[in-house]
Design a protein around this motif. Structure first.
Motif, PDB file in Angstrom:
ATOM      1  N   GLY A 324      13.751  12.663  84.517  1.00 18.56           N
ATOM      2  CA  GLY A 324      14.490  13.828  84.048  1.00 18.56           C
ATOM      3  C   GLY A 324      14.454  13.891  82.537  1.00 18.56           C
ATOM      4  N   GLU A 325      14.660  15.091  82.018  1.00 22.67           N
ATOM      5  CA  GLU A 325      14.724  15.256  80.568  1.00 22.67           C
ATOM      6  C   GLU A 325      15.541  16.495  80.231  1.00 22.67           C
ATOM      7  OE1 GLU A 325      10.833  15.905  78.888  1.00 22.67           O
ATOM      8  OE2 GLU A 325      10.832  18.008  79.446  1.00 22.67           O
ATOM      9  N   GLY A 326      15.897  16.648  78.946  1.00 26.93           N
ATOM     10  CA  GLY A 326      16.579  17.849  78.484  1.00 26.93           C
ATOM     11  C   GLY A 326      18.018  17.662  78.084  1.00 26.93           C
ATOM     12  N   TRP A 327      18.672  16.583  78.519  1.00 22.65           N
ATOM     13  CA  TRP A 327      20.086  16.386  78.180  1.00 22.65           C
ATOM     14  C   TRP A 327      20.274  16.202  76.676  1.00 22.65           C
ATOM     15  CZ3 TRP A 327      17.904  13.901  82.474  1.00 22.65           C
ATOM     16  CH2 TRP A 327      18.404  14.312  83.711  1.00 22.65           C
ATOM     17  N   TYR A 328      19.306  15.566  76.033  1.00 21.80           N
ATOM     18  CA  TYR A 328      19.414  15.327  74.584  1.00 21.80           C
ATOM     19  C   TYR A 328      19.531  16.636  73.822  1.00 21.80           C
ATOM     20  CZ  TYR A 328      18.351  13.532  69.920  1.00 21.80           C
ATOM     21  OH  TYR A 328      18.408  13.207  68.592  1.00 21.80           O
ATOM     22  N   TYR A 329      18.897  17.699  74.336  1.00 25.94           N
ATOM     23  CA  TYR A 329      18.894  18.994  73.645  1.00 25.94           C
ATOM     24  C   TYR A 329      20.080  19.871  74.045  1.00 25.94           C
ATOM     25  CZ  TYR A 329      14.118  17.425  72.880  1.00 25.94           C
ATOM     26  OH  TYR A 329      13.028  16.674  72.538  1.00 25.94           O
ATOM     27  N   PHE A 331      23.198  18.739  75.211  1.00 24.12           N
ATOM     28  CA  PHE A 331      24.520  18.118  75.084  1.00 24.12           C
ATOM     29  C   PHE A 331      24.619  17.365  73.755  1.00 24.12           C
ATOM     30  CE2 PHE A 331      23.775  18.559  79.593  1.00 24.12           C
ATOM     31  CZ  PHE A 331      24.998  18.951  80.104  1.00 24.12           C
ATOM     32  N   HIS A 332      25.839  17.285  73.227  1.00 26.82           N
ATOM     33  CA  HIS A 332      26.087  16.469  72.037  1.00 26.82           C
ATOM     34  C   HIS A 332      25.825  15.015  72.369  1.00 26.82           C
ATOM     35  CE1 HIS A 332      28.406  14.438  68.830  1.00 26.82           C
ATOM     36  NE2 HIS A 332      28.084  15.510  68.106  1.00 26.82           N
ATOM     37  N   HIS A 333      25.392  14.212  71.379  1.00 22.88           N
ATOM     38  CA  HIS A 333      24.958  12.852  71.676  1.00 22.88           C
ATOM     39  C   HIS A 333      26.093  11.930  72.125  1.00 22.88           C
ATOM     40  CE1 HIS A 333      26.369  11.940  67.591  1.00 22.88           C
ATOM     41  NE2 HIS A 333      26.256  10.651  67.886  1.00 22.88           N
ATOM     42  N   THR A 334      27.361  12.370  71.928  1.00 23.45           N
ATOM     43  CA  THR A 334      28.477  11.568  72.443  1.00 23.45           C
ATOM     44  C   THR A 334      29.154  12.227  73.653  1.00 23.45           C
ATOM     45  OG1 THR A 334      30.006  12.624  70.869  1.00 23.45           O
ATOM     46  CG2 THR A 334      28.950  10.547  70.181  1.00 23.45           C
ATOM     47  N   HIS A 335      28.526  13.245  74.228  1.00 24.63           N
ATOM     48  CA  HIS A 335      29.144  13.956  75.359  1.00 24.63           C
ATOM     49  C   HIS A 335      29.390  13.016  76.536  1.00 24.63           C
ATOM     50  CE1 HIS A 335      29.928  17.289  78.183  1.00 24.63           C
ATOM     51  NE2 HIS A 335      29.218  16.575  79.039  1.00 24.63           N
ATOM     52  N   PHE A 336      28.409  12.189  76.875  1.00 17.13           N
ATOM     53  CA  PHE A 336      28.514  11.319  78.043  1.00 17.13           C
ATOM     54  C   PHE A 336      29.149   9.964  77.705  1.00 17.13           C
ATOM     55  CE2 PHE A 336      24.905  14.150  79.000  1.00 17.13           C
ATOM     56  CZ  PHE A 336      25.374  14.708  80.190  1.00 17.13           C
ATOM     57  N   ASP A 337      28.808   9.424  76.543  1.00 14.15           N
ATOM     58  CA  ASP A 337      29.317   8.107  76.160  1.00 14.15           C
ATOM     59  C   ASP A 337      29.462   8.087  74.645  1.00 14.15           C
ATOM     60  OD1 ASP A 337      29.726   5.358  75.611  1.00 14.15           O
ATOM     61  OD2 ASP A 337      28.731   4.829  77.480  1.00 14.15           O
ATOM     62  N   ALA A 338      30.632   7.718  74.167  1.00 17.56           N
ATOM     63  CA  ALA A 338      30.894   7.745  72.724  1.00 17.56           C
ATOM     64  C   ALA A 338      30.149   6.644  71.972  1.00 17.56           C
ATOM     65  CB  ALA A 338      32.401   7.616  72.470  1.00 17.56           C
ATOM     66  N   TYR A 339      29.715   5.592  72.694  1.00 15.32           N
ATOM     67  CA  TYR A 339      29.182   4.423  71.993  1.00 15.32           C
ATOM     68  C   TYR A 339      27.725   4.093  72.336  1.00 15.32           C
ATOM     69  CZ  TYR A 339      34.207   3.897  71.451  1.00 15.32           C
ATOM     70  OH  TYR A 339      35.533   4.132  71.171  1.00 15.32           O
ATOM     71  N   SER A 340      27.100   4.867  73.231  1.00 17.75           N
ATOM     72  CA  SER A 340      25.711   4.576  73.598  1.00 17.75           C
ATOM     73  C   SER A 340      25.106   5.780  74.312  1.00 17.75           C
ATOM     74  CB  SER A 340      25.647   3.349  74.509  1.00 17.75           C
ATOM     75  OG  SER A 340      26.274   3.624  75.751  1.00 17.75           O
ATOM     76  N   PRO A 341      23.786   5.808  74.439  1.00 16.80           N
ATOM     77  CA  PRO A 341      23.145   6.864  75.229  1.00 16.80           C
ATOM     78  C   PRO A 341      23.603   6.800  76.688  1.00 16.80           C
ATOM     79  CG  PRO A 341      21.543   5.774  73.824  1.00 16.80           C
ATOM     80  CD  PRO A 341      22.802   4.951  73.759  1.00 16.80           C
ATOM     81  N   PRO A 342      23.380   7.860  77.450  1.00 15.39           N
ATOM     82  CA  PRO A 342      23.917   7.931  78.816  1.00 15.39           C
ATOM     83  C   PRO A 342      23.224   6.991  79.800  1.00 15.39           C
ATOM     84  CG  PRO A 342      22.621   9.884  78.289  1.00 15.39           C
ATOM     85  CD  PRO A 342      22.756   9.122  77.024  1.00 15.39           C
ATOM     86  N   ASP A 343      23.947   6.698  80.880  1.00 21.24           N
ATOM     87  CA  ASP A 343      23.441   5.870  81.988  1.00 21.24           C
ATOM     88  C   ASP A 343      23.321   6.777  83.217  1.00 21.24           C
ATOM     89  OD1 ASP A 343      23.872   3.768  80.164  1.00 21.24           O
ATOM     90  OD2 ASP A 343      25.912   3.476  80.922  1.00 21.24           O
ATOM     91  N   PHE A 344      22.175   7.427  83.397  1.00 18.17           N
ATOM     92  CA  PHE A 344      22.029   8.451  84.426  1.00 18.17           C
ATOM     93  C   PHE A 344      21.590   7.864  85.770  1.00 18.17           C
ATOM     94  CE2 PHE A 344      21.115  11.527  80.808  1.00 18.17           C
ATOM     95  CZ  PHE A 344      22.288  12.242  80.971  1.00 18.17           C
ATOM     96  N   TYR A 345      22.079   8.502  86.844  1.00 18.74           N
ATOM     97  CA  TYR A 345      21.541   8.281  88.183  1.00 18.74           C
ATOM     98  C   TYR A 345      21.511   9.626  88.901  1.00 18.74           C
ATOM     99  CZ  TYR A 345      26.432   8.423  89.867  1.00 18.74           C
ATOM    100  OH  TYR A 345      27.729   8.799  90.152  1.00 18.74           O
ATOM    101  N   ALA A 346      20.677   9.732  89.927  1.00 15.17           N
ATOM    102  CA  ALA A 346      20.551  10.985  90.683  1.00 15.17           C
ATOM    103  C   ALA A 346      21.030  10.773  92.107  1.00 15.17           C
ATOM    104  CB  ALA A 346      19.106  11.462  90.673  1.00 15.17           C
ATOM    105  N   ARG A 347      21.670  11.798  92.647  1.00  9.35           N
ATOM    106  CA  ARG A 347      22.050  11.834  94.065  1.00  9.35           C
ATOM    107  C   ARG A 347      21.208  12.918  94.732  1.00  9.35           C
ATOM    108  NH1 ARG A 347      26.968  13.398  95.589  1.00  9.35           N
ATOM    109  NH2 ARG A 347      27.109  11.947  97.322  1.00  9.35           N
ATOM    110  N   ILE A 348      20.494  12.530  95.793  1.00 10.90           N
ATOM    111  CA  ILE A 348      19.579  13.433  96.475  1.00 10.90           C
ATOM    112  C   ILE A 348      19.940  13.444  97.946  1.00 10.90           C
ATOM    113  CG2 ILE A 348      17.140  14.016  96.837  1.00 10.90           C
ATOM    114  CD1 ILE A 348      17.807  13.685  93.914  1.00 10.90           C
ATOM    115  N   GLY A 349      19.948  14.622  98.561  1.00 10.19           N
ATOM    116  CA  GLY A 349      20.291  14.634  99.975  1.00 10.19           C
ATOM    117  C   GLY A 349      20.064  15.972 100.638  1.00 10.19           C
ATOM    118  N   ILE A 350      20.494  16.045 101.880  1.00 10.64           N
ATOM    119  CA  ILE A 350      20.323  17.226 102.720  1.00 10.64           C
ATOM    120  C   ILE A 350      21.681  17.696 103.208  1.00 10.64           C
ATOM    121  CG2 ILE A 350      19.340  18.126 104.865  1.00 10.64           C
ATOM    122  CD1 ILE A 350      17.212  17.533 102.780  1.00 10.64           C
ATOM    123  N   ALA A 351      21.909  18.998 103.142  1.00  7.60           N
ATOM    124  CA  ALA A 351      23.039  19.636 103.817  1.00  7.60           C
ATOM    125  C   ALA A 351      22.459  20.478 104.941  1.00  7.60           C
ATOM    126  CB  ALA A 351      23.834  20.504 102.842  1.00  7.60           C
TER     127      ALA A 351
END
Length: 446
Positions: A324-329, A331-351
């Motif tokens: 994935g990409e694009g969050w850096y552009y 969101f503000h660099h402290t939007h997800f974590d004030a002290y480090s870059p984000p720790d992303f994971y994805a949830r994928i599934g079927i409804a």
């Protein structure tokens, strides 16, 4: 943009190297397979479109248009950087641009219909602004007939719900007081006959009715009368509406209505949340026109579909989540974590039907604005015609609730095979400017 600094306290700062968006190893291998001497020619790109993307009708002209759309230094084809740029571009959507392509000449009962409930509200049911929605009722439906001649027109959710509880006799009586300007517009009359569910769901071959049920009534009816509901909706209109205690404008699982053939699964469109994401996903089909043709098995009167019966697997959706990409552009660099870059994971599934519904999760990648998961999943589908692909990204937070990083929901019936760029949306369904996932979709017949 090679390093990013986070201030931990007055005297201490942390520096992180910013990851550069680059093609995953599998994408590099695919490129090499169709390229010669580091360049993918028009012919090579056409073969890629046909063999990997499963675009059987792709021509050399289609390939040339892609090459022309990507700004790069090689006129005769795509280098790896340009190929990667194309894959992550807007031209490479997971849904084909087919416009309205379903048969639109069938009876109204043969369609799922995008239906709002209290659509004039912009907030919850108790404290809301009914003036600042996307469009007023007058703008959406035209001006009301002014001469009502003493008739009562329901103007709120409670009025509509009370109307639905009336039996047919009372409805017939009320129509005598109805202004003729309105009476001519009513083609399908609503009401519940006396006698309970068996009478409600009786089918008259010479008459079409509209029946309204709350979400709770439908859930209870589905337990004992599932096939009868499906048979009823083959000819008649079933409307399902949110239960009255949803004063926060929340919604319910729309699949309960759709798997029983309900045409009008009415939602609080002014809210947001996973249920509404499913609604948005279903009606991305058929060009987003608001009408989706029901699958044939819901219309088969000779063999009525039973939502409770577990069917054999029709197809398997094999899926790879590359990156994935694009969050850096976006969101503000402290939007997800004030002290480090984000720790992303994805949830994928079927409804979908209960047998198909499932959610899976990638690993969490720490301190990375450009996560490269490169994980593969498989989803067996017994009723792919009703299945929706759910995609969410979250940022892991050890001490608080995980942060939201984007979502989308796509109809499996219109999902394109191949390597695709999947745009993500906000909680309210608004598309982010830059946030995308690179994914691969393959359909396998068991």
């Amino acid at each position: 943009m090679s390093k990013q600094t986070y201030r931990v306290c007055f005297c201490f700062r942390r520096k992180f190297r910013l990851a550069v968006s680059e093609a995953p190893e599998e994408i590099k291998r695919v490129f090499e397979q169709y390229a010669e001497k580091g360049i993918m020619s028009v012919d090579g790109l056409q073969r890629f479109l046909v063999e990997v993307q499963k675009e059987d009708k792709a021509t050399r002209e289609d390939a040339q248009k892609i090459i022309d759309s990507v700004k790069h230094f090689h006129r005769k084809g795509l280098n790896l950087e340009a190929f990667f740029k194309y894959l992550f571009g807007d031209l490479n959507s997971p849904l084909a641009s087919l416009g309205v392509h379903h048969d639109m000449s069938a009876p109204l009962s043969h369609y799922f219909i995008y239906t709002g409930h209290n659509s004039y509200l912009t907030g919850n049911q108790l404290k809301n602004d009914s003036q600042r929605g996307k469009a007023s009722d007058e703008e959406a439906w035209g001006k009301e007939v002014l001469d009502l001649k003493g008739s009562h027109i329901a103007d709120s959710k409670n009025d509509l719900d009370e109307e639905d509880e009336e039996d047919l006799e009372d409805v017939d009586k009320s129509q005598h007081n109805l202004a003729p300007e309105y009476k001519r517009l009513i083609a399908i009359h609503a009401g519940k006959p006396k006698g309970g569910l068996d009478e409600w769901l009786k089918v008259d071959p010479d008459k079409v009715r509209r029946l309204s049920m709350s979400e709770q009534q439908l859930e209870k009816a589905a337990e004992t009368h599932g096939k009868q509901i499906v048979r009823f909706t083959q000819q008649n209109i079933l409307r399902v509406y949110p239960k009255g205690i949803r004063v926060d404008s929340s919604n319910y699982n729309p699949l309960i209505g759709w798997m029983h053939g309900a045409q009008m699964v009415a939602f609080n469109m002014q809210g947001y949340g996973r249920s509404l994401w499913l609604m948005h996903g279903m009606f991305k089909a058929n060009g987003g026109c608001g009408y989706v043709k029901k699958p044939d098995f819901l219309l088969n009167s000779n063999e009525v579909f039973d939502p409770k019966v577990k069917l054999p697997v029709k197809k398997i959706l094999k899926m790879t989540v590359y990156m994935g990409e694009g969050w850096y552009y976006d969101f503000h660099h402290t939007h997800f974590d004030a002290y480090s870059p984000p720790d992303f994971y994805a949830r994928i599934g079927i409804a979908g039907v209960p047998a198909d519904s499932v959610m899976k999760k990638t690993k969490t990648l720490e301190d990375n604005w450009v996560p490269s998961w490169n994980e593969e999943f498989e989803f067996p589908l017994t009723v792919p015609e009703l299945a929706l692909l759910r995609i969410e990204v979250h940022e892991y937070d050890m001490s608080e609730k995980d942060d939201f990083g984007g979502q989308t929901c796509l109809p499996i019936s219109e999902l394109r095979s191949g390597i695709r760029a999947v745009c993500l949306n906000s909680r309210k369904g608004d598309k982010y400017n830059s946030v995308k996932l690179l994914m691969r979709f393959e359909f396998i017949t068991p």
